[in-house]
Design a protein around this motif. Structure first.
Motif, PDB file in Angstrom:
ATOM      1  N   LEU A 143       3.493  -1.093  -6.158  1.00  0.00           N
ATOM      2  CA  LEU A 143       2.368  -0.829  -5.282  1.00  0.00           C
ATOM      3  C   LEU A 143       1.079  -1.337  -5.939  1.00  0.00           C
ATOM      4  CD1 LEU A 143       3.172   2.857  -4.229  1.00  0.00           C
ATOM      5  CD2 LEU A 143       3.697   0.755  -2.967  1.00  0.00           C
ATOM      6  N   ILE A 145       0.848  -1.199   0.000  1.00  0.00           N
ATOM      7  CA  ILE A 145       0.000   0.000   0.000  1.00  0.00           C
ATOM      8  C   ILE A 145       0.876   1.238   0.000  1.00  0.00           C
ATOM      9  CG2 ILE A 145      -1.807   1.234   1.236  1.00  0.00           C
ATOM     10  CD1 ILE A 145      -2.569  -1.464   2.525  1.00  0.00           C
ATOM     11  N   GLY A 146       0.548   2.185  -0.829  1.00  0.00           N
ATOM     12  CA  GLY A 146       1.262   3.472  -0.855  1.00  0.00           C
ATOM     13  C   GLY A 146       0.385   4.524  -0.184  1.00  0.00           C
ATOM     14  N   TYR A 193      -0.037   8.537   0.712  1.00  0.00           N
ATOM     15  CA  TYR A 193       0.455   9.872   0.360  1.00  0.00           C
ATOM     16  C   TYR A 193      -0.314  10.904   1.175  1.00  0.00           C
ATOM     17  CZ  TYR A 193       2.505   7.253  -3.409  1.00  0.00           C
ATOM     18  OH  TYR A 193       3.228   6.328  -4.118  1.00  0.00           O
ATOM     19  N   LEU A 247      -4.246   6.032 -11.224  1.00  0.00           N
ATOM     20  CA  LEU A 247      -4.095   4.588 -11.081  1.00  0.00           C
ATOM     21  C   LEU A 247      -4.297   3.883 -12.410  1.00  0.00           C
ATOM     22  CD1 LEU A 247      -4.059   5.103  -8.013  1.00  0.00           C
ATOM     23  CD2 LEU A 247      -5.459   3.070  -7.754  1.00  0.00           C
ATOM     24  N   ARG A 255      -2.140  -0.919  -3.876  1.00  0.00           N
ATOM     25  CA  ARG A 255      -3.257  -0.150  -3.310  1.00  0.00           C
ATOM     26  C   ARG A 255      -2.730   1.223  -2.946  1.00  0.00           C
ATOM     27  NH1 ARG A 255      -7.711  -4.172  -2.286  1.00  0.00           N
ATOM     28  NH2 ARG A 255      -6.711  -5.867  -3.443  1.00  0.00           N
ATOM     29  N   ILE A 256      -3.555   2.245  -3.061  1.00  0.00           N
ATOM     30  CA  ILE A 256      -3.105   3.621  -2.785  1.00  0.00           C
ATOM     31  C   ILE A 256      -4.073   4.300  -1.802  1.00  0.00           C
ATOM     32  CG2 ILE A 256      -2.589   5.889  -3.813  1.00  0.00           C
ATOM     33  CD1 ILE A 256      -0.732   3.758  -4.840  1.00  0.00           C
ATOM     34  N   ILE A 282       2.858   9.079  -7.798  1.00  0.00           N
ATOM     35  CA  ILE A 282       2.106   7.854  -7.539  1.00  0.00           C
ATOM     36  C   ILE A 282       2.387   6.846  -8.655  1.00  0.00           C
ATOM     37  CG2 ILE A 282      -0.199   6.843  -7.326  1.00  0.00           C
ATOM     38  CD1 ILE A 282      -1.192   9.457  -6.179  1.00  0.00           C
ATOM     39  N   ASP A 313       5.879   5.427  -8.416  1.00  0.00           N
ATOM     40  CA  ASP A 313       5.998   4.536  -7.245  1.00  0.00           C
ATOM     41  C   ASP A 313       5.359   3.190  -7.544  1.00  0.00           C
ATOM     42  OD1 ASP A 313       5.758   6.807  -4.360  1.00  0.00           O
ATOM     43  OD2 ASP A 313       7.415   6.256  -5.699  1.00  0.00           O
ATOM     44  N   ILE A 314       4.195   3.219  -8.209  1.00  0.00           N
ATOM     45  CA  ILE A 314       3.531   1.960  -8.569  1.00  0.00           C
ATOM     46  C   ILE A 314       4.442   1.141  -9.469  1.00  0.00           C
ATOM     47  CG2 ILE A 314       1.609   0.951  -9.880  1.00  0.00           C
ATOM     48  CD1 ILE A 314      -0.136   3.294  -8.880  1.00  0.00           C
ATOM     49  N   VAL A 333      -4.667   8.237  -0.452  1.00  0.00           N
ATOM     50  CA  VAL A 333      -4.272   9.647  -0.529  1.00  0.00           C
ATOM     51  C   VAL A 333      -5.020  10.389   0.576  1.00  0.00           C
ATOM     52  CG1 VAL A 333      -4.146  11.728  -1.940  1.00  0.00           C
ATOM     53  CG2 VAL A 333      -4.007   9.483  -3.033  1.00  0.00           C
ATOM     54  N   VAL A 379      -8.025   2.871  -4.995  1.00  0.00           N
ATOM     55  CA  VAL A 379      -7.562   4.055  -4.278  1.00  0.00           C
ATOM     56  C   VAL A 379      -8.628   4.479  -3.284  1.00  0.00           C
ATOM     57  CG1 VAL A 379      -8.498   5.698  -5.990  1.00  0.00           C
ATOM     58  CG2 VAL A 379      -6.594   6.388  -4.501  1.00  0.00           C
TER      59      VAL A 379
END
Lengths: 381, 574
Positions: free
Chosen positions: B63, B6-7, B9, B84, B65-66, B54, B57-58, B68, B94
Motif C-alpha cells: 500500500l 490505497i488502504g 480503514y 506510516l 496511500r492510507i 496498517i 498491510d503496507i 482512516v 494518510v
C-alpha cells in the motif's frame, strides 16, 4: 440622611462583654438559624452590623437584643466564631445601662469593683441599720411576737418603701425604653387602641415565658421558668404574707409549703446555673460577666439565709434565726435597691416590655408601609 | 490513480461510531472505489493492533496511500502518521475522514449517517490520491534571549535562562531594576519584605556573567523570525550619550509590566483637591519611610481604604485589577502597626480573596478590628471635607450594602486602591514584536487557558502584568514558564517547522503585496530586489488567508492545494 458611624463604640461594648464582633463578615447564617428572626426583626445580624459601624442611636432603639434568649445556635453556626450570641447578651447589658437615667447601671457594668463595693456598702449599712434598730426596740432572742428583734409589721413597711423606690426607678427607665424604641420612631406611630389591645402580652409573657419555650431546647426555658416563678412566689409571700411567714407552727401550712417550694426552686436553679457557668455546659454559660455572677450569688445567699431563718426558728434557735434574718436582709436590700433597677434583674421588666412593644411596633410598621404603598392598578375592564 | 494502492480503514471506535454508522457497509463501499486495494472495518484503529494492521498491510500488500475513517484528525492524525513512518511511507500520505465527531456523534438517523460516512470516506480517498510527499524542516535556534522589562518578571526569566547557560539581554527603560515591586514595602498575605525579595534577585542579575543589563534602554527594532531575531537596542554610555547595539537572539520575552490608574479621573474621591486623599503607591512611600501621617504632619486617628478605584467600572476600566483587595488588607495591618490606636475602615465591593492564604488573611484582618463597609459597584462612596469642629478631617458617605443604611464614616487619611492599566508605550511595544493587545491594552496570549505565555508570534513570549493584572506569585510563575518554554527549544538546538506552509510561486507573483499585510503571523516578507513576496515558512501557520487573497493565484498552501480540495468536494458529491 447619612447616619454617622462611630468606630469607637465597639470598645465601649467590650466592657459589657462583647467580643469578636469585628470578625463577622455578614454571611447571615446566624439570622438564618435564629427561630425568632422574622421581618421586621432580623437578629442577630442586624444588631451585629449596627454595632460594628457604631450606629449608637439606632442600637438604642433596637428591640432585637430583647427578642433573643441566647440558645446559642447562632454562635454555633457562625463560620467566623464572631460570637453573635454573646454580642446580643452584651447589647442587653449595654441597653440596661443606657435605659437607666442615673448612670449607675453603666457604672456597675463597666466596673465590677464599683458594683461589689456598692453592694457591700449597702449590705453593711443594712446590717448595721437593722442591728441597731433591732437592739433599740426588741430582743435578739425573740424571732416573732411582741419584742421581736425585727418585727415583721415594720419590716413589711420598709419592704413597701423599697418597692416604691424600685418601681419608680424601673418605671422611669421603662418609659425611656419605650421612648427610644417606639415613642420617638416616626415610622411606627402606634395608636392608643393598639397599645391597649396588646396589653395582655405583658402579664402573659411575664408569667409563662411562652416565647422562650419556642427555642429548640426546652431545658433552659424550664430552668428559667422555675427560677422566675419561685422568685415571684417568694415576692408575693413577702409582700403580702410576711407576718404569716415569720410566725411559728400555727401558721397556715400553705404559706410554709409555698415558701419551701419556692426556696427549693431558687436554690436548685441557682446552683444548677452556677455549676453550668463553671463547667460551661450550655452555649450561654461559656462567657460570664461579673454581673452574671453577682446575680446568682446574691440570689443564692438570699434564698439560703431565708431557709436558714425558717429552720433555725422552727428549731427554737431564735438568736441564730435573727442573725440569719439580718444577713438575709443584707442580701435582700442590695438586691432590690441596686440590682433590680441597675443591673441584670432589670431584664424582668425590659424583656416582657420588649416583647409587647415589638408586637405593637411591627403592626404599626406594616400599617405605615401599606399606607405609603401606591394603590394597586384597577383590573382591565 | 489506478496505479495507486490505497488502504481504507473504517474504525468502529467500539460503539462510538458503530452504534450509528454501518462500518462494514462503508468498508464495502470503499472497496468498490478505483485504486482501493484494501478496505477493512476494525474495532479500534488507534490501538496497537490497529496500527500494526496498517503497517503489515503496507508491507504485505504494498500500500502507498492510507485513509482512516475514524475520529477527528485532532485526536489521532499524529498516531497514524507515525504508523506510516514506521512502515517506511511518507507520513503525509494518510488522510483521516472524521466519521465520529462530524457524523456518528451528531446524527441519530443510521441510514443517513452511513450514507454521509460513505461520502466523507470517498472524499478522503480522492484527496489522498493527490497528496504530495512533504518533508519537515528545521531552522537554527539562537540560544540567546532578549528580555524587555527589568521588573520582577523580567529579572526572574533572565535568571532562569542565564542559570541554564544561555545569554540574556535585559533591557530596562528606567534607570533601575525592580519595576513596580521596588515601590512596595511589604507584600500580602504574609507581610514579607518586597525589598528583600528584590535585592536577592537584583544582585544576582547584575552580577551574572551571562546577563547583559541595559538601563535607560529602549529596544528600537526587532527583525527576523523565531530562532533568528535581530534586535537593535539603544542605551547610554557613562557620559549619558546614546549608544546603539545590535544583538542576535532566538526568542523574546516581553515583561513590561503596568502603570497605575490616574485617580484624578474620579472627582468624587477628591484626589488632587483634598490633601489627605492618597493612592496606594503614595502610602507605600510613607510605609517605606516608616511614618504614616497626614499632610499636616499628624498621625491619623481614622484611616479609610477604598477599593476598586478605576476598576470594575464601565466608565473607566471594566476589569478587576486582582491585587488590590489583598493589598488593601495588607495596608490595614501595616497602618495599625504604624499608628497607635488608629481606626481603619475598608470600603470594598467584593472581597477577592482568591489565592493561597488569602481567606485566612481576610479573617486575620477582621480579627484586628478592621471595619469592613460594602458598597455597590455602580454606587461609589463620596469623600468630603468634615466641619471644622468635627473630630476628623473628612467624611465619606457610603450607601452601605450589608446594613442597607447610608452612613458617614470619619477619615483623616483616605487611601485609594488605584487599579492597574496597560502602559502608555504598550502599543509601541506590541508593534515592535508583532503581538496584539486586547481592548484594554493588555498583550494577548496564544490561548487563554492552555497557552498563557506564548503569543501568536512564534518566539515572542509575554510574562507578568503586561499580559493582565496579576500579583507577584503569578508574574514569577509566568516568567519562569516563558523561560522554561525557551529553554526547551534551545535544548533541541534547531527548531522543527511543520511541513505545511504556504509557498509563493515567484513566476506568478506580481509584486502587488496584498498578502503582506494580510498575514496575521507577519510571515510574508517582500524582496525589494526581486519585487516578489516570499513566505517565511518558519512563521507560516497555514491559515490560507494569503492563498485566498492572492489575485494572481500565485500562492499555494502545501497539503491544501486546489487540486486536493476539489477532489474532496468531488468525493462528497459523487
Amino acid at each position: 440622611m447619612a447616619i454617622r458611624a462611630n468606630p469607637k463604640l465597639i470598645e465601649e461594648l467590650e466592657l459589657y462583654g462583647a467580643q469578636d464582633v469585628s470578625k463577622c463578615y455578614h454571611c447571615g447564617n446566624c439570622s438564618a438559624t435564629c427561630p425568632f428572626s422574622k421581618e421586621p426583626y432580623i437578629l442577630p445580624r442586624r444588631s451585629m452590623r449596627s454595632l460594628q459601624m457604631g450606629l449608637e442611636d439606632k442600637l438604642l432603639g433596637d428591640l432585637e437584643p430583647w427578642l433573643c434568649y441566647y440558645c446559642g445556635e447562632c454562635s454555633q453556626e457562625c463560620p467566623r466564631d464572631a460570637e453573635p450570641g454573646e454580642t446580643m447578651m452584651s447589647l442587653r447589658r449595654w441597653l440596661t445601662a443606657r435605659y437607666d437615667f442615673t448612670g449607675i447601671a453603666g457604672l456597675f457594668y463597666r466596673s465590677w469593683r464599683a458594683e461589689v463595693i456598692a453592694v457591700l456598702v449597702v449590705a453593711m449599712l443594712t446590717g448595721i441599720g437593722f442591728l441597731l434598730w433591732g437592739f433599740s426596740q426588741g430582743n435578739i432572742d425573740q424571732y416573732d411576737g411582741p419584742n421581736a428583734f425585727l418585727p415583721s409589721g415594720q419590716v413589711h413597711l420598709f419592704d413597701w418603701v423599697m418597692a416604691a423606690v424600685l418601681i419608680v426607678l424601673l418605671g422611669t427607665n421603662c418609659i425611656r425604653m419605650w421612648w427610644f424604641t417606639v415613642g420617638r420612631d416616626k415610622d411606627a406611630r402606634v395608636s392608643f387602641g393598639a397599645y391597649v389591645r396588646k396589653l395582655y402580652q405583658l402579664p402573659y409573657s411575664f408569667l409563662t415565658q411562652a416565647r422562650y419555650a419556642q427555642c429548640e431546647r426546652k431545658r433552659p426555658w424550664l430552668l428559667h421558668l422555675v427560677l422566675m416563678l419561685s422568685y415571684l412566689t417568694m415576692l408575693v409571700l413577702i409582700m403580702f404574707f410576711l407576718g404569716e411567714m415569720a410566725a411559728g407552727p400555727e401558721v397556715d401550712w400553705r404559706v410554709h409549703v409555698f415558701g419551701l417550694l419556692a426556696t427549693a426552686g431558687l436554690l436548685t436553679t441557682t446552683i444548677l446555673a452556677m455549676r453550668g457557668r463553671l463547667r460551661k455546659t450550655e452555649p450561654l454559660y461559656r462567657y460570664s460577666h461579673e454581673t452574671d455572677w453577682m446575680f446568682l450569688i446574691l440570689l443564692a445567699v438570699v434564698a439560703s439565709t431565708g431557709l436558714l431563718q425558717f429552720v433555725l426558728h422552727r428549731s427554737g434557735l431564735d438568736v441564730a434565726a435573727n442573725i440569719a434574718y439580718v444577713v438575709h436582709l443584707m442580701g435582700v436590700v442590695p438586691m432590690l435597691v441596686l440590682e433590680v433597677p441597675f443591673s441584670k434583674w432589670a431584664h424582668l421588666a425590659y424583656r416582657p416590655l420588649a416583647i409587647y412593644l415589638a408586637d405593637v411596633k411591627a403592626e404599626a410598621l406594616v400599617a405605615e408601609k401599606q399606607a405609603a404603598a401606591p394603590a394597586p392598578l384597577a383590573p382591565a375592564a | 490513480m489506478d496505479d495507486m494502492k490505497i488502504g481504507v480503514y473504517v474504525c468502529n471506535c467500539g460503539t462510538n461510531i458503530a452504534k450509528v454508522v454501518d462500518c462494514d457497509a462503508v468498508a464495502e463501499a470503499a472497496s468498490a472505489l478505483p485504486g482501493v486495494a484494501v478496505a477493512r472495518s476494525y474495532k479500534y484503529m488507534c490501538s496497537n493492533p490497529g496500527q500494526e494492521m496498517i503497517v503489515s498491510d503496507i508491507a504485505e500488500q504494498g500500500l502507498d496511500r492510507i485513509v482512516v475513517a475514524a475520529c477527528s484528525p485532532r485526536m489521532h492524525e499524529p498516531t497514524f502518521r507515525k504508523a506510516l513512518q514506521q512502515a517506511g511511507v511518507n507520513p503525509y500520505y494518510v488522510e483521516m475522514a472524521n466519521i465520529r465527531e462530524q457524523c456518528s456523534w451528531v446524527h441519530d438517523d443510521a441510514p443517513a449517517a452511513t450514507d454521509k460516512a460513505k461520502a466523507l470516506m470517498r472524499a478522503a480517498v480522492l484527496r489522498v490520491a493527490r497528496h504530495d510527499a512533504l518533508e519537515r524542516r528545521s531552522v537554527d535556534m539562537d540560544p540567546a534571549t532578549l528580555v524587555i522589562g527589568g521588573g520582577i518578571a523580567g529579572m526572574t526569566a533572565a535568571l532562569d535562562l542565564a542559570d541554564a547557560g544561555s545569554q540574556v539581554y535585559l533591557v530596562e527603560q528606567s534607570d533601575h531594576l525592580g519595576g513596580n515591586v521596588a515601590r512596595v514595602d511589604l507584600t500580602a498575605p504574609y507581610l514579607d519584605s518586597a525589598r528583600d525579595m528584590l535585592t536577592e534577585r537584583l544582585t544576582r542579575v547584575v552580577e551574572h556573567p551571562r546577563i547583559s543589563v541595559v538601563l535607560e534602554g529602549e529596544v528600537e527594532e526587532v527583525a527576523g523570525f523565531v530562532g533568528n531575531f535581530t534586535a537593535r537596542i539603544v542605551g547610554r554610555d557613562e557620559e549619558r550619550r546614546p549608544v546603539e547595539t545590535t544583538v542576535g537572539v532566538g526568542n523574546v520575552i516581553v515583561a513590561t509590566g503596568y502603570k497605575e490608574f490616574d485617580a484624578r479621573r474620579i472627582t468624587h474621591y477628591g484626589y488632587g483637591k483634598l490633601p489627605n486623599v492618597i493612592t496606594s503607591f503614595e502610602l507605600e512611600k510613607m510605609l517605606r519611610a516608616g511614618r504614616v501621617e497626614t499632610k499636616e504632619g499628624k498621625p491619623p486617628q481614622y484611616v479609610a481604604i477604598i477599593h476598586c478605584v478605576g476598576s470594575r467600572n464601565p466608565e473607566f476600566n471594566s476589569y478587576c485589577s486582582r491585587v488590590c483587595c489583598m493589598t488593601a488588607l495588607k495596608y490595614a495591618h501595616e497602618i495599625k502597626s504604624a499608628v497607635q490606636g488608629v481606626y481603619v475602615s475598608d470600603i470594598y465591593v467584593d472581597m477577592h480573596a482568591f489565592g493561597k492564604g488569602h481567606e485566612d488573611f481576610y479573617r486575620r484582618t477582621s480579627e484586628v478590628k478592621t471595619l469592613f463597609l460594602m458598597y455597590d459597584k455602580g454606587d461609589s462612596p463620596v469623600v468630603r471635607r468634615a466641619d471644622p469642629g468635627d473630630d476628623c478631617g473628612m467624611l465619606i458617605e457610603v450607601n452601605e450594602k450589608l446594613s442597607g443604611e447610608t452612613i458617614e464614616i470619619p477619615a483623616d487619611l483616605v487611601v485609594l486602591m488605584v487599579g492597574m492599566e496597560a502602559r502608555d508605550d504598550s502599543e509601541r511595544v506590541a508593534h515592535l514584536v508583532n503581538i496584539s493587545r486586547d481592548k484594554d491594552g493588555w498583550f494577548i496570549e496564544s490561548h487563554p487557558k492552555l497557552d498563557p505565555v506564548a503569543t501568536t508570534t512564534d518566539g515572542v513570549f509575554i510574562a507578568g502584568a503586561c499580559q493582565a493584572p496579576k500579583d507577584i506569585p503569578d508574574s514569577v510563575a509566568q516568567a519562569r514558564a516563558a523561560a522554561g518554554r525557551i529553554l526547551a527549544r534551545i535544548s533541541r538546538g534547531r527548531l522543527e517547522i511543520d511541513a505545511m506552509y504556504a509557498e509563493v510561486d515567484e513566476d506568478k507573483c506580481s509584486g502587488c503585496r496584498v498578502c503582506n499585510d494580510l498575514c496575521p503571523y507577519v510571515a510574508i516578507e517582500f524582496d525589494e530586489e526581486k519585487k516578489k513576496s516570499h513566505v517565511i515558512s518558519a512563521l507560516c501557520k497555514s491559515c490560507g488567508a494569503c492563498v485566498a487573497a492572492c489575485p494572481s493565484s500565485a500562492i499555494t498552501a502545501l497539503h491544501f492545494t486546489d487540486a486536493q480540495i476539489f477532489a474532496e468536494i468531488e468525493g462528497v458529491l459523487l
